[in-house]
Motif scaffolding. Sequence first.
Motif, PDB file in Angstrom:
ATOM      1  N   GLU A  70       0.838  -1.210   0.000  1.00 21.13           N
ATOM      2  CA  GLU A  70       0.000   0.000   0.000  1.00 21.13           C
ATOM      3  C   GLU A  70       0.866   1.251   0.000  1.00 21.13           C
ATOM      4  OE1 GLU A  70      -2.424  -0.674   3.449  1.00 21.13           O
ATOM      5  OE2 GLU A  70      -4.021  -1.616   2.271  1.00 21.13           O
ATOM      6  N   GLU A  71       1.930   1.247   0.793  1.00 24.70           N
ATOM      7  CA  GLU A  71       2.842   2.394   0.828  1.00 24.70           C
ATOM      8  C   GLU A  71       3.508   2.591  -0.529  1.00 24.70           C
ATOM      9  OE1 GLU A  71       5.415   1.379   4.085  1.00 24.70           O
ATOM     10  OE2 GLU A  71       3.976   2.072   5.591  1.00 24.70           O
ATOM     11  N   GLU A  72       3.935   1.503  -1.154  1.00 22.48           N
ATOM     12  CA  GLU A  72       4.549   1.589  -2.483  1.00 22.48           C
ATOM     13  C   GLU A  72       3.535   2.089  -3.512  1.00 22.48           C
ATOM     14  OE1 GLU A  72       7.558   0.974  -5.516  1.00 22.48           O
ATOM     15  OE2 GLU A  72       7.517   1.479  -3.397  1.00 22.48           O
ATOM     16  N   ASN A  73       2.311   1.622  -3.401  1.00 20.57           N
ATOM     17  CA  ASN A  73       1.254   2.077  -4.313  1.00 20.57           C
ATOM     18  C   ASN A  73       1.019   3.580  -4.167  1.00 20.57           C
ATOM     19  OD1 ASN A  73      -0.874   1.769  -6.239  1.00 20.57           O
ATOM     20  ND2 ASN A  73      -2.330   1.825  -4.544  1.00 20.57           N
ATOM     21  N   ARG A  74       0.955   4.076  -2.932  1.00 23.06           N
ATOM     22  CA  ARG A  74       0.785   5.520  -2.704  1.00 23.06           C
ATOM     23  C   ARG A  74       1.946   6.308  -3.302  1.00 23.06           C
ATOM     24  NH1 ARG A  74      -1.651   3.907   2.068  1.00 23.06           N
ATOM     25  NH2 ARG A  74       0.263   3.886   3.259  1.00 23.06           N
ATOM     26  N   ARG A  75       3.160   5.805  -3.092  1.00 23.87           N
ATOM     27  CA  ARG A  75       4.333   6.478  -3.632  1.00 23.87           C
ATOM     28  C   ARG A  75       4.278   6.526  -5.157  1.00 23.87           C
ATOM     29  NH1 ARG A  75       8.803   5.613  -6.026  1.00 23.87           N
ATOM     30  NH2 ARG A  75       8.688   3.345  -6.036  1.00 23.87           N
ATOM     31  N   LEU A  76       3.924   5.435  -5.767  1.00 20.71           N
ATOM     32  CA  LEU A  76       3.841   5.397  -7.231  1.00 20.71           C
ATOM     33  C   LEU A  76       2.711   6.289  -7.753  1.00 20.71           C
ATOM     34  CD1 LEU A  76       4.495   1.597  -7.823  1.00 20.71           C
ATOM     35  CD2 LEU A  76       6.036   3.498  -8.373  1.00 20.71           C
ATOM     36  N   GLN A  77       1.591   6.322  -7.030  1.00 25.11           N
ATOM     37  CA  GLN A  77       0.496   7.212  -7.427  1.00 25.11           C
ATOM     38  C   GLN A  77       0.936   8.667  -7.375  1.00 25.11           C
ATOM     39  OE1 GLN A  77      -2.496   6.684  -8.730  1.00 25.11           O
ATOM     40  NE2 GLN A  77      -2.179   4.483  -8.740  1.00 25.11           N
ATOM     41  N   GLN A  78       1.708   9.015  -6.346  1.00 20.25           N
ATOM     42  CA  GLN A  78       2.229  10.375  -6.251  1.00 20.25           C
ATOM     43  C   GLN A  78       3.163  10.683  -7.410  1.00 20.25           C
ATOM     44  OE1 GLN A  78       3.958  10.430  -2.331  1.00 20.25           O
ATOM     45  NE2 GLN A  78       2.042  11.062  -1.355  1.00 20.25           N
ATOM     46  N   GLU A  79       4.009   9.735  -7.759  1.00 24.54           N
ATOM     47  CA  GLU A  79       4.907   9.929  -8.901  1.00 24.54           C
ATOM     48  C   GLU A  79       4.116  10.117 -10.189  1.00 24.54           C
ATOM     49  OE1 GLU A  79       8.119   7.183  -9.526  1.00 24.54           O
ATOM     50  OE2 GLU A  79       8.602   7.132  -7.388  1.00 24.54           O
ATOM     51  N   ILE A  80       3.077   9.328 -10.372  1.00 18.61           N
ATOM     52  CA  ILE A  80       2.238   9.455 -11.570  1.00 18.61           C
ATOM     53  C   ILE A  80       1.591  10.835 -11.605  1.00 18.61           C
ATOM     54  CG2 ILE A  80       0.076   8.655 -12.639  1.00 18.61           C
ATOM     55  CD1 ILE A  80       0.911   5.800 -11.703  1.00 18.61           C
ATOM     56  N   ASN A  81       1.051  11.260 -10.468  1.00 23.70           N
ATOM     57  CA  ASN A  81       0.407  12.578 -10.409  1.00 23.70           C
ATOM     58  C   ASN A  81       1.397  13.697 -10.690  1.00 23.70           C
ATOM     59  OD1 ASN A  81      -2.091  11.460  -9.859  1.00 23.70           O
ATOM     60  ND2 ASN A  81      -1.845  11.643  -7.646  1.00 23.70           N
ATOM     61  N   GLN A  82       2.608  13.580 -10.142  1.00 27.10           N
ATOM     62  CA  GLN A  82       3.637  14.592 -10.403  1.00 27.10           C
ATOM     63  C   GLN A  82       4.020  14.602 -11.876  1.00 27.10           C
ATOM     64  OE1 GLN A  82       6.748  13.552  -7.655  1.00 27.10           O
ATOM     65  NE2 GLN A  82       5.743  14.578  -5.924  1.00 27.10           N
ATOM     66  N   PHE A  83       4.129  13.444 -12.468  1.00 24.60           N
ATOM     67  CA  PHE A  83       4.467  13.346 -13.880  1.00 24.60           C
ATOM     68  C   PHE A  83       3.382  13.976 -14.737  1.00 24.60           C
ATOM     69  CE2 PHE A  83       4.400  10.988 -17.929  1.00 24.60           C
ATOM     70  CZ  PHE A  83       5.659  11.343 -18.403  1.00 24.60           C
ATOM     71  N   LYS A  84       2.122  13.692 -14.418  1.00 21.74           N
ATOM     72  CA  LYS A  84       0.992  14.270 -15.155  1.00 21.74           C
ATOM     73  C   LYS A  84       0.984  15.800 -15.030  1.00 21.74           C
ATOM     74  CE  LYS A  84      -2.227  10.387 -15.036  1.00 21.74           C
ATOM     75  NZ  LYS A  84      -3.511   9.905 -14.474  1.00 21.74           N
ATOM     76  N   GLN A  85       1.271  16.290 -13.838  1.00 23.78           N
ATOM     77  CA  GLN A  85       1.278  17.742 -13.624  1.00 23.78           C
ATOM     78  C   GLN A  85       2.409  18.408 -14.382  1.00 23.78           C
ATOM     79  OE1 GLN A  85       1.348  18.259  -9.392  1.00 23.78           O
ATOM     80  NE2 GLN A  85      -0.818  17.773  -9.155  1.00 23.78           N
ATOM     81  N   SER A  86       3.542  17.729 -14.487  1.00 24.76           N
ATOM     82  CA  SER A  86       4.684  18.317 -15.191  1.00 24.76           C
ATOM     83  C   SER A  86       4.446  18.358 -16.704  1.00 24.76           C
ATOM     84  CB  SER A  86       5.968  17.556 -14.885  1.00 24.76           C
ATOM     85  OG  SER A  86       5.945  16.262 -15.448  1.00 24.76           O
ATOM     86  N   GLU A  87       3.547  17.487 -17.202  1.00 23.44           N
ATOM     87  CA  GLU A  87       3.223  17.486 -18.626  1.00 23.44           C
ATOM     88  C   GLU A  87       2.320  18.648 -18.999  1.00 23.44           C
ATOM     89  OE1 GLU A  87       1.570  13.597 -19.337  1.00 23.44           O
ATOM     90  OE2 GLU A  87       3.464  12.945 -20.225  1.00 23.44           O
ATOM     91  N   ASP A  88       1.570  19.171 -18.038  1.00 25.02           N
ATOM     92  CA  ASP A  88       0.607  20.260 -18.314  1.00 25.02           C
ATOM     93  C   ASP A  88       1.271  21.576 -18.527  1.00 25.02           C
ATOM     94  OD1 ASP A  88      -1.463  18.491 -18.104  1.00 25.02           O
ATOM     95  OD2 ASP A  88      -1.831  18.916 -15.994  1.00 25.02           O
TER      96      ASP A  88
END
Length: 88
Positions: A70-88
């Motif tokens: 679960e902790e790894e999943n949260r970390r990866l979700q945060q990375e995905i969200n950061q990546f998506k935000q950097s694309e905008d």
Amino acid sequence: MSEFKNRINVTINDQHFTIIGDDSPEHIRYVAHLVDEKMQELGQKSAGLDTTRKSILTAVNIMHEKVLLEEENRRLQQEINQFKQSED
């Protein structure tokens, strides 16, 4: 109205159980097999444990693994969200 539930016979720690659930029989058997493997692994490492202690320690080990995932999943979700935000 009750939903259809699968009734699957499994063996865990040399004991027979009937598991009732909505998941496919294959999934239920697979999960039971994983639990059985964990209990056998723990039994080999800690010979002499009674069934209750082995079951409790197996549950603790499985929950530990779940929390780590679960902790790894949260970390990866945060990375995905950061990546998506950097694309905008």
